[in-house]
Design a protein around this motif. Structure first.
Motif, PDB file in Angstrom:
ATOM      1  N   ARG A 227     -25.698 -30.760  -0.888  1.00 14.74           N
ATOM      2  CA  ARG A 227     -25.271 -29.281  -1.393  1.00 14.74           C
ATOM      3  C   ARG A 227     -25.423 -28.544  -0.086  1.00 14.74           C
ATOM      4  O   ARG A 227     -26.584 -27.924   0.056  1.00 14.74           O
ATOM      5  CB  ARG A 227     -25.277 -28.912  -2.467  1.00 14.74           C
ATOM      6  CG  ARG A 227     -24.463 -27.545  -2.774  1.00 14.74           C
ATOM      7  CD  ARG A 227     -25.253 -26.787  -3.947  1.00 14.74           C
ATOM      8  NE  ARG A 227     -24.741 -27.697  -5.173  1.00 14.74           N
ATOM      9  CZ  ARG A 227     -23.798 -27.422  -5.971  1.00 14.74           C
ATOM     10  NH1 ARG A 227     -22.695 -26.619  -5.700  1.00 14.74           N
ATOM     11  NH2 ARG A 227     -23.394 -28.107  -7.102  1.00 14.74           N
ATOM     12  N   GLY A 228     -24.709 -28.347   0.917  1.00 16.94           N
ATOM     13  CA  GLY A 228     -24.804 -27.665   2.133  1.00 16.94           C
ATOM     14  C   GLY A 228     -24.119 -26.297   2.311  1.00 16.94           C
ATOM     15  O   GLY A 228     -23.005 -26.262   1.911  1.00 16.94           O
ATOM     16  N   TYR A 229     -24.788 -25.261   2.506  1.00 15.87           N
ATOM     17  CA  TYR A 229     -24.070 -23.669   2.647  1.00 15.87           C
ATOM     18  C   TYR A 229     -23.666 -23.555   4.293  1.00 15.87           C
ATOM     19  O   TYR A 229     -24.541 -23.559   4.978  1.00 15.87           O
ATOM     20  CB  TYR A 229     -24.785 -22.810   2.193  1.00 15.87           C
ATOM     21  CG  TYR A 229     -25.093 -23.272   0.697  1.00 15.87           C
ATOM     22  CD1 TYR A 229     -24.091 -23.148  -0.409  1.00 15.87           C
ATOM     23  CD2 TYR A 229     -26.294 -23.424   0.258  1.00 15.87           C
ATOM     24  CE1 TYR A 229     -24.574 -23.646  -1.629  1.00 15.87           C
ATOM     25  CE2 TYR A 229     -26.860 -24.001  -1.022  1.00 15.87           C
ATOM     26  CZ  TYR A 229     -25.824 -23.903  -1.900  1.00 15.87           C
ATOM     27  OH  TYR A 229     -26.054 -24.429  -2.935  1.00 15.87           O
ATOM     28  N   ALA A 230     -22.328 -23.722   4.617  1.00 10.01           N
ATOM     29  CA  ALA A 230     -22.135 -23.814   5.995  1.00 10.01           C
ATOM     30  C   ALA A 230     -21.653 -22.306   6.378  1.00 10.01           C
ATOM     31  O   ALA A 230     -20.932 -21.653   5.573  1.00 10.01           O
ATOM     32  CB  ALA A 230     -21.060 -24.835   6.450  1.00 10.01           C
ATOM     33  N   GLY A 231     -21.910 -22.052   7.660  1.00  7.79           N
ATOM     34  CA  GLY A 231     -21.463 -20.598   8.328  1.00  7.79           C
ATOM     35  C   GLY A 231     -22.227 -20.579   9.568  1.00  7.79           C
ATOM     36  O   GLY A 231     -22.771 -21.284  10.035  1.00  7.79           O
ATOM     37  N   ARG A 232     -21.912 -19.025  10.002  1.00  5.80           N
ATOM     38  CA  ARG A 232     -22.319 -18.678  11.345  1.00  5.80           C
ATOM     39  C   ARG A 232     -23.488 -17.860  11.075  1.00  5.80           C
ATOM     40  O   ARG A 232     -23.150 -16.856  10.388  1.00  5.80           O
ATOM     41  CB  ARG A 232     -21.319 -18.403  12.270  1.00  5.80           C
ATOM     42  CG  ARG A 232     -21.842 -17.713  13.540  1.00  5.80           C
ATOM     43  CD  ARG A 232     -20.378 -17.290  14.318  1.00  5.80           C
ATOM     44  NE  ARG A 232     -21.115 -16.926  15.800  1.00  5.80           N
ATOM     45  CZ  ARG A 232     -20.110 -16.193  16.756  1.00  5.80           C
ATOM     46  NH1 ARG A 232     -18.990 -15.902  16.332  1.00  5.80           N
ATOM     47  NH2 ARG A 232     -20.854 -15.759  17.659  1.00  5.80           N
ATOM     48  N   ILE A 233     -24.783 -17.961  11.657  1.00  5.14           N
ATOM     49  CA  ILE A 233     -25.782 -16.833  11.400  1.00  5.14           C
ATOM     50  C   ILE A 233     -25.332 -15.718  12.045  1.00  5.14           C
ATOM     51  O   ILE A 233     -25.125 -15.666  13.328  1.00  5.14           O
ATOM     52  CB  ILE A 233     -26.949 -17.452  11.877  1.00  5.14           C
ATOM     53  CG1 ILE A 233     -27.443 -18.980  11.410  1.00  5.14           C
ATOM     54  CG2 ILE A 233     -28.041 -16.476  11.917  1.00  5.14           C
ATOM     55  CD1 ILE A 233     -28.715 -19.518  12.010  1.00  5.14           C
ATOM     56  N   SER A 234     -25.355 -14.771  11.454  1.00  8.68           N
ATOM     57  CA  SER A 234     -24.990 -13.459  12.108  1.00  8.68           C
ATOM     58  C   SER A 234     -25.963 -12.635  12.823  1.00  8.68           C
ATOM     59  O   SER A 234     -25.890 -11.904  13.919  1.00  8.68           O
ATOM     60  CB  SER A 234     -24.426 -12.202  11.050  1.00  8.68           C
ATOM     61  OG  SER A 234     -23.110 -12.742  10.366  1.00  8.68           O
ATOM     62  N   SER A 235     -27.246 -12.761  12.246  1.00  7.60           N
ATOM     63  CA  SER A 235     -28.487 -12.091  12.994  1.00  7.60           C
ATOM     64  C   SER A 235     -29.671 -12.652  12.542  1.00  7.60           C
ATOM     65  O   SER A 235     -29.829 -13.371  11.401  1.00  7.60           O
ATOM     66  CB  SER A 235     -28.373 -10.779  12.736  1.00  7.60           C
ATOM     67  OG  SER A 235     -28.432 -10.493  11.281  1.00  7.60           O
ATOM     68  N   GLY A 236     -30.723 -12.822  13.204  1.00 11.26           N
ATOM     69  CA  GLY A 236     -32.078 -13.163  12.731  1.00 11.26           C
ATOM     70  C   GLY A 236     -32.446 -14.499  13.082  1.00 11.26           C
ATOM     71  O   GLY A 236     -31.449 -15.294  13.792  1.00 11.26           O
ATOM     72  N   ILE A 237     -33.303 -15.115  12.482  1.00 12.72           N
ATOM     73  CA  ILE A 237     -33.755 -16.486  12.358  1.00 12.72           C
ATOM     74  C   ILE A 237     -34.257 -17.208  11.262  1.00 12.72           C
ATOM     75  O   ILE A 237     -34.674 -16.462  10.160  1.00 12.72           O
ATOM     76  CB  ILE A 237     -34.929 -16.737  13.698  1.00 12.72           C
ATOM     77  CG1 ILE A 237     -34.889 -16.115  14.769  1.00 12.72           C
ATOM     78  CG2 ILE A 237     -35.508 -18.083  13.570  1.00 12.72           C
ATOM     79  CD1 ILE A 237     -35.840 -15.983  15.782  1.00 12.72           C
ATOM     80  N   PHE A 238     -33.679 -18.173  10.869  1.00 12.28           N
ATOM     81  CA  PHE A 238     -33.968 -18.935   9.770  1.00 12.28           C
ATOM     82  C   PHE A 238     -34.778 -20.226  10.020  1.00 12.28           C
ATOM     83  O   PHE A 238     -34.320 -21.041  10.978  1.00 12.28           O
ATOM     84  CB  PHE A 238     -32.617 -19.448   9.097  1.00 12.28           C
ATOM     85  CG  PHE A 238     -32.019 -18.385   8.364  1.00 12.28           C
ATOM     86  CD1 PHE A 238     -32.469 -17.848   7.040  1.00 12.28           C
ATOM     87  CD2 PHE A 238     -30.978 -17.627   9.113  1.00 12.28           C
ATOM     88  CE1 PHE A 238     -31.713 -16.579   6.524  1.00 12.28           C
ATOM     89  CE2 PHE A 238     -30.380 -16.478   8.582  1.00 12.28           C
ATOM     90  CZ  PHE A 238     -30.786 -16.004   7.391  1.00 12.28           C
ATOM     91  N   ARG A 239     -35.897 -20.735   9.269  1.00 17.84           N
ATOM     92  CA  ARG A 239     -36.730 -21.905   9.525  1.00 17.84           C
ATOM     93  C   ARG A 239     -36.770 -22.588   8.184  1.00 17.84           C
ATOM     94  O   ARG A 239     -36.663 -21.896   7.053  1.00 17.84           O
ATOM     95  CB  ARG A 239     -37.976 -21.444   9.973  1.00 17.84           C
ATOM     96  CG  ARG A 239     -38.003 -20.743  11.281  1.00 17.84           C
ATOM     97  CD  ARG A 239     -39.634 -20.360  11.843  1.00 17.84           C
ATOM     98  NE  ARG A 239     -39.516 -19.770  13.229  1.00 17.84           N
ATOM     99  CZ  ARG A 239     -39.321 -18.545  13.369  1.00 17.84           C
ATOM    100  NH1 ARG A 239     -39.145 -17.679  12.299  1.00 17.84           N
ATOM    101  NH2 ARG A 239     -39.503 -17.958  14.509  1.00 17.84           N
ATOM    102  N   LYS A 240     -37.079 -23.917   8.408  1.00 17.59           N
ATOM    103  CA  LYS A 240     -37.072 -24.680   7.136  1.00 17.59           C
ATOM    104  C   LYS A 240     -38.379 -24.297   6.536  1.00 17.59           C
ATOM    105  O   LYS A 240     -39.609 -23.688   7.017  1.00 17.59           O
ATOM    106  CB  LYS A 240     -37.425 -26.092   7.646  1.00 17.59           C
ATOM    107  CG  LYS A 240     -36.351 -27.043   8.165  1.00 17.59           C
ATOM    108  CD  LYS A 240     -36.440 -28.346   8.593  1.00 17.59           C
ATOM    109  CE  LYS A 240     -37.206 -29.146   7.468  1.00 17.59           C
ATOM    110  NZ  LYS A 240     -37.454 -30.405   8.107  1.00 17.59           N
ATOM    111  N   GLY A 241     -38.415 -24.004   5.199  1.00 18.63           N
ATOM    112  CA  GLY A 241     -39.548 -23.585   4.216  1.00 18.63           C
ATOM    113  C   GLY A 241     -39.471 -22.052   3.973  1.00 18.63           C
ATOM    114  O   GLY A 241     -40.175 -21.428   3.309  1.00 18.63           O
ATOM    115  N   ASP A 242     -38.645 -21.341   4.780  1.00 16.76           N
ATOM    116  CA  ASP A 242     -38.544 -19.916   4.656  1.00 16.76           C
ATOM    117  C   ASP A 242     -38.258 -19.585   3.207  1.00 16.76           C
ATOM    118  O   ASP A 242     -37.183 -20.432   2.430  1.00 16.76           O
ATOM    119  CB  ASP A 242     -37.632 -19.215   5.557  1.00 16.76           C
ATOM    120  CG  ASP A 242     -38.178 -19.137   6.934  1.00 16.76           C
ATOM    121  OD1 ASP A 242     -39.251 -19.168   7.032  1.00 16.76           O
ATOM    122  OD2 ASP A 242     -37.129 -18.818   7.677  1.00 16.76           O
TER     123      ASP A 242
END
Length: 402
Positions: A227-242
């Protein structure tokens, strides 16, 4: 006013040798048919038949060219007041704005309107080109008079960097090469200014915002529980485990995986398009937003917005519109016009509440559900909205959240 924007861009392309031979031959042929002695430079950008017939720019024309120092995307926007909405469209993603002033007429209402819109859109660099200097005998006095007019007006706005260049787009003075007719001007030509100007990214790298566009549930044995949530990151950074929060519900979880077009990623940042999976099964749909748990935008139903009214039909009192904000789409109503801006003086008029085409105003908007928003000056992507008329499906207004 015909201040020569298309001619200026044509001159930039022509003198920097950024025009293909077939384009040049076509424009030379059209120029001869129109009875011009040389090449009509405006034809390089005025592509619509109506534009060529009227001799004015109507649509936003995008042109791409490259020099040894930098790549450019130029948006040639209309100067006429009835096409202000096109100017807003063209300037919304710009890093720098070139405002042309006819040396014979000086600073006029449209000059002020475009400068104010550039300020609203948080464009960091504005280059004021005083054009048609050949028609005022390359007068230094005229140049300084116009720069004084603009400086007096712009002192009331938030534009970090304003530069002035006297040019003749038709003859090429101070466009690509220095002018021999204006040796009193000691600054750089326009192209050199554009090539050396410091351009910083307008993407907010601090506040992590991921508007969900769609939910991915592949129908295959390999991804049976995906179950994935798809889109375009508007700002900032996301990492595994956040650790992240899902808005507007407020539920928290951790990022299990981040998938891009080439496979799984350890981290992703704006403006990448990715799919994010979470460790917990949370009800998430289009319009929701995934953010860092310790850094969340404000979720509100009452917004204060600087609005540019773009439609030829006035806004109806308390009429409902569709508001679009990132991937979130819902109903909204203009509750109140707080004030309108007098473009001539930049004074605020709180007595006039009717919104007509090209009006710029501060309004209160009420939405049916909370919007996850940041101020526009902090985040261009989560701080902007548009309003759509449900009856005509026309975009009637663009706004910047304050």
């Amino acid at each position: 006013m015909d201040d020569g924007k298309s001619t200026l861009i044509g001159r930039l392309l022509y003198d920097s040798k950024s025009i293909f031979e077939d384009q040049l031959e076509a424009v030379e042929s059209t120029s001869k048919q129109k009875g011009h002695e040389g090449v009509d430079l405006a034809l390089f950008t005025d592509g619509l038949r109506d534009e060529r017939e009227q001799g004015i720019t109507i649509d936003v024309a995008y042109r791409y060219f490259t020099t040894p120092k930098r790549k450019f995307i130029i948006a040639d926007t209309p100067g006429h007041i009835q096409y202000t909405r096109n100017m807003v469209t063209g300037a919304s993603t710009a890093n720098a704005a070139i405002i042309l002033v006819d040396a014979r007429h000086g600073v006029i209402e449209q000059t002020k309107r475009h400068a104010f819109i550039a300020s609203l859109l948080n464009i960091p660099h504005v280059i004021v080109c005083i054009n048609k200097m050949d028609l005022v005998d390359f007068s230094e006095e005229v140049y300084h008079k116009i720069t004084g007019q603009f400086e007096e007006f712009s002192s009331k706005m938030l534009i970090p960097d304003i530069r002035f260049i006297p040019i003749s787009a038709l003859l090429g003075d101070n466009v690509v090469n220095r002018s021999e007719n204006m040796d009193w001007y000691q600054g750089a030509p326009l192209l050199h200014t554009l090539e050396t100007m410091h351009i910083s990214s307008d993407i907010n790298k601090v506040d992590s915002r991921f508007p969900v566009q769609t939910v991915l549930r592949p129908q295959s044995k390999e991804f049976v529980d995906y179950r994935g949530y798809a889109g375009r990151i508007s700002s900032g950074i996301f990492r595994k485990g956040d650790q992240v929060a899902v808005l507007p519900s407020g539920f928290t979880s951790r990022i299990r995986s981040i998938d891009g077009p080439a496979g799984e990623l350890e981290e992703a940042f704006a403006p990448m398009s990715v799919s994010i999976t979470l460790e917990d099964d949370i009800d998430i749909s289009r319009g929701d937003m995934i953010v860092r748990a310790n850094n969340q935008p404000e979720a509100v139903q009452d917004l204060e917005v600087m609005l540019c009214w773009l439609n030829d039909k006035p806004a109806q009192p308390r009429a409902k519109y569709t508001i679009m904000h990132t991937s979130n789409e819902q109903k909204a109503m203009i509750k109140e016009v707080i004030y309108k801006i007098d473009i001539e003086t930049l004074n605020r008029n709180g007595d006039d509440s009717e919104l007509k085409m090209n009006d710029i105003c501060k309004v209160k908007i009420r939405t049916t559900k909370p919007l996850m928003q940041d101020p526009y000056r902090e985040n261009r992507y989560t701080g902007s909205i548009i309003l759509i008329d449900d009856n005509t499906n026309e975009t009637v207004a663009a706004g910047m959240i304050v």
